[in-house]
Design a protein around this motif. Structure first.
Motif, PDB file in Angstrom:
ATOM      1  N   ILE A 130       0.850  -1.192   0.000  1.00  0.00           N
ATOM      2  CA  ILE A 130       0.000   0.000   0.000  1.00  0.00           C
ATOM      3  C   ILE A 130       0.891   1.250   0.000  1.00  0.00           C
ATOM      4  O   ILE A 130       0.655   2.192  -0.768  1.00  0.00           O
ATOM      5  CB  ILE A 130      -0.970  -0.021   1.196  1.00  0.00           C
ATOM      6  N   ALA A 131       1.941   1.246   0.807  1.00  0.00           N
ATOM      7  CA  ALA A 131       2.872   2.388   0.844  1.00  0.00           C
ATOM      8  C   ALA A 131       3.561   2.576  -0.514  1.00  0.00           C
ATOM      9  O   ALA A 131       3.769   3.714  -0.959  1.00  0.00           O
ATOM     10  CB  ALA A 131       3.901   2.189   1.948  1.00  0.00           C
ATOM     11  N   TYR A 132       3.906   1.491  -1.191  1.00  0.00           N
ATOM     12  CA  TYR A 132       4.515   1.557  -2.523  1.00  0.00           C
ATOM     13  C   TYR A 132       3.597   2.302  -3.489  1.00  0.00           C
ATOM     14  O   TYR A 132       4.029   3.196  -4.221  1.00  0.00           O
ATOM     15  CB  TYR A 132       4.792   0.131  -3.019  1.00  0.00           C
ATOM     16  N   TYR A 133       2.312   1.930  -3.496  1.00  0.00           N
ATOM     17  CA  TYR A 133       1.364   2.584  -4.395  1.00  0.00           C
ATOM     18  C   TYR A 133       1.114   4.031  -3.986  1.00  0.00           C
ATOM     19  O   TYR A 133       0.948   4.900  -4.847  1.00  0.00           O
ATOM     20  CB  TYR A 133       0.055   1.794  -4.481  1.00  0.00           C
ATOM     21  N   GLU A 134       1.096   4.306  -2.699  1.00  0.00           N
ATOM     22  CA  GLU A 134       0.937   5.693  -2.250  1.00  0.00           C
ATOM     23  C   GLU A 134       2.097   6.559  -2.753  1.00  0.00           C
ATOM     24  O   GLU A 134       1.884   7.703  -3.165  1.00  0.00           O
ATOM     25  CB  GLU A 134       0.838   5.751  -0.731  1.00  0.00           C
ATOM     26  N   VAL A 164      -9.291  -0.330  -1.417  1.00  0.00           N
ATOM     27  CA  VAL A 164      -9.407   0.266  -2.738  1.00  0.00           C
ATOM     28  C   VAL A 164      -8.611   1.565  -2.753  1.00  0.00           C
ATOM     29  O   VAL A 164      -8.722   2.392  -1.852  1.00  0.00           O
ATOM     30  CB  VAL A 164     -10.889   0.526  -3.102  1.00  0.00           C
ATOM     31  N   MET A 165      -7.798   1.725  -3.817  1.00  0.00           N
ATOM     32  CA  MET A 165      -6.969   2.915  -3.985  1.00  0.00           C
ATOM     33  C   MET A 165      -7.238   3.496  -5.372  1.00  0.00           C
ATOM     34  O   MET A 165      -7.469   2.747  -6.319  1.00  0.00           O
ATOM     35  CB  MET A 165      -5.490   2.550  -3.834  1.00  0.00           C
ATOM     36  N   HIS A 166      -7.200   4.820  -5.484  1.00  0.00           N
ATOM     37  CA  HIS A 166      -7.427   5.517  -6.760  1.00  0.00           C
ATOM     38  C   HIS A 166      -6.253   6.428  -7.080  1.00  0.00           C
ATOM     39  O   HIS A 166      -5.558   6.892  -6.178  1.00  0.00           O
ATOM     40  CB  HIS A 166      -8.670   6.411  -6.678  1.00  0.00           C
ATOM     41  N   LYS A 167      -6.098   6.710  -8.366  1.00  0.00           N
ATOM     42  CA  LYS A 167      -5.125   7.708  -8.827  1.00  0.00           C
ATOM     43  C   LYS A 167      -5.698   8.399 -10.054  1.00  0.00           C
ATOM     44  O   LYS A 167      -6.244   7.739 -10.947  1.00  0.00           O
ATOM     45  CB  LYS A 167      -3.799   7.046  -9.189  1.00  0.00           C
ATOM     46  N   ARG A 168      -5.551   9.698 -10.130  1.00  0.00           N
ATOM     47  CA  ARG A 168      -5.940  10.459 -11.318  1.00  0.00           C
ATOM     48  C   ARG A 168      -4.856  10.294 -12.373  1.00  0.00           C
ATOM     49  O   ARG A 168      -3.679  10.461 -12.086  1.00  0.00           O
ATOM     50  CB  ARG A 168      -6.119  11.940 -10.987  1.00  0.00           C
ATOM     51  N   LEU A 169      -5.257   9.962 -13.584  1.00  0.00           N
ATOM     52  CA  LEU A 169      -4.309   9.777 -14.680  1.00  0.00           C
ATOM     53  C   LEU A 169      -4.292  10.949 -15.649  1.00  0.00           C
ATOM     54  O   LEU A 169      -3.450  11.006 -16.530  1.00  0.00           O
ATOM     55  CB  LEU A 169      -4.634   8.498 -15.464  1.00  0.00           C
ATOM     56  N   ASP A 170      -5.219  11.882 -15.513  1.00  0.00           N
ATOM     57  CA  ASP A 170      -5.285  12.968 -16.483  1.00  0.00           C
ATOM     58  C   ASP A 170      -4.136  13.951 -16.350  1.00  0.00           C
ATOM     59  O   ASP A 170      -3.996  14.849 -17.167  1.00  0.00           O
ATOM     60  CB  ASP A 170      -6.644  13.690 -16.416  1.00  0.00           C
TER      61      ASP A 170
END
Length: 176
Positions: A130-134, A164-170
């Protein structure tokens, strides 16, 4: 390192990579093992073939020469892309391969589908993952979902669930 889309000839190699990266003693050579949480297989060739044939899926790979070093699955769902089956050869982890492949996958999803939001679902027991993705811009949503059941694996611990984790790609540059 070269990034490409997987093809049917890659299925046996990818299945082996995914299973030895997630489960069993071979997965302990890297830092992303699930061996203490789950036993059995992560996926079989039939499941991977089904994903490869899904028009809303991309299976992306990182190669060095002809050797597959890493893979990630991208699945389009409405206006989001869900990433999963992300694996780097256990003995080659912590060398930036996964970071580079994830950036490529995010860029490909944005370019191919015009998608602006990525979703990851990560086992809550995996705080280091989780820390890696953060560190890569993913944010926990607070949503938790039950860990799926499968004939391919057995749980080694109780109460497995996915954060569940999200990231904006725009914000990704079109030069990525």
């Amino acid at each position: 390192m070269k990034f490409t889309h997987a093809d049917p000839n890659d299925i046996p190699t990818l299945t082996s990579l995914l299973n030895r990266s997630y489960r069993g003693d071979s997965s302990r050579a890297g830092w992303t093992t699930e061996a203490d949480l789950l036993s059995g297989k992560r996926i079989d060739e039939a499941g991977l073939t089904q994903l490869l044939n899904d028009p809303d899926s991309l299976i992306l790979i990182a190669r060095s020469n002809e050797t597959i070093l890493a893979t990630i699955h991208a699945h389009r769902e409405a206006d989001t892309v869900h990433f999963g089956l992300f694996a780097v050869e256990p003995t080659m982890q912590a060398q930036g391969i996964g970071k580079a492949l994830l950036a490529y996958a995010e860029s490909e999803a944005h370019k191919q589908w015009g998608i602006n939001t990525a979703v990851m679902e990560v086992i809550t027991h995996r705080s280091e993952l989780i820390a890696y993705y953060e560190r890569r811009g993913y944010v926990r949503t607070g949503e938790m979902i039950p860990f799926p059941e499968s004939d391919l694996w057995d749980r080694q611990v109780d109460a497995l669930e996915l954060a569940v984790m999200h990231k904006r790609l725009d914000t990704i540059s079109s030069n990525s």
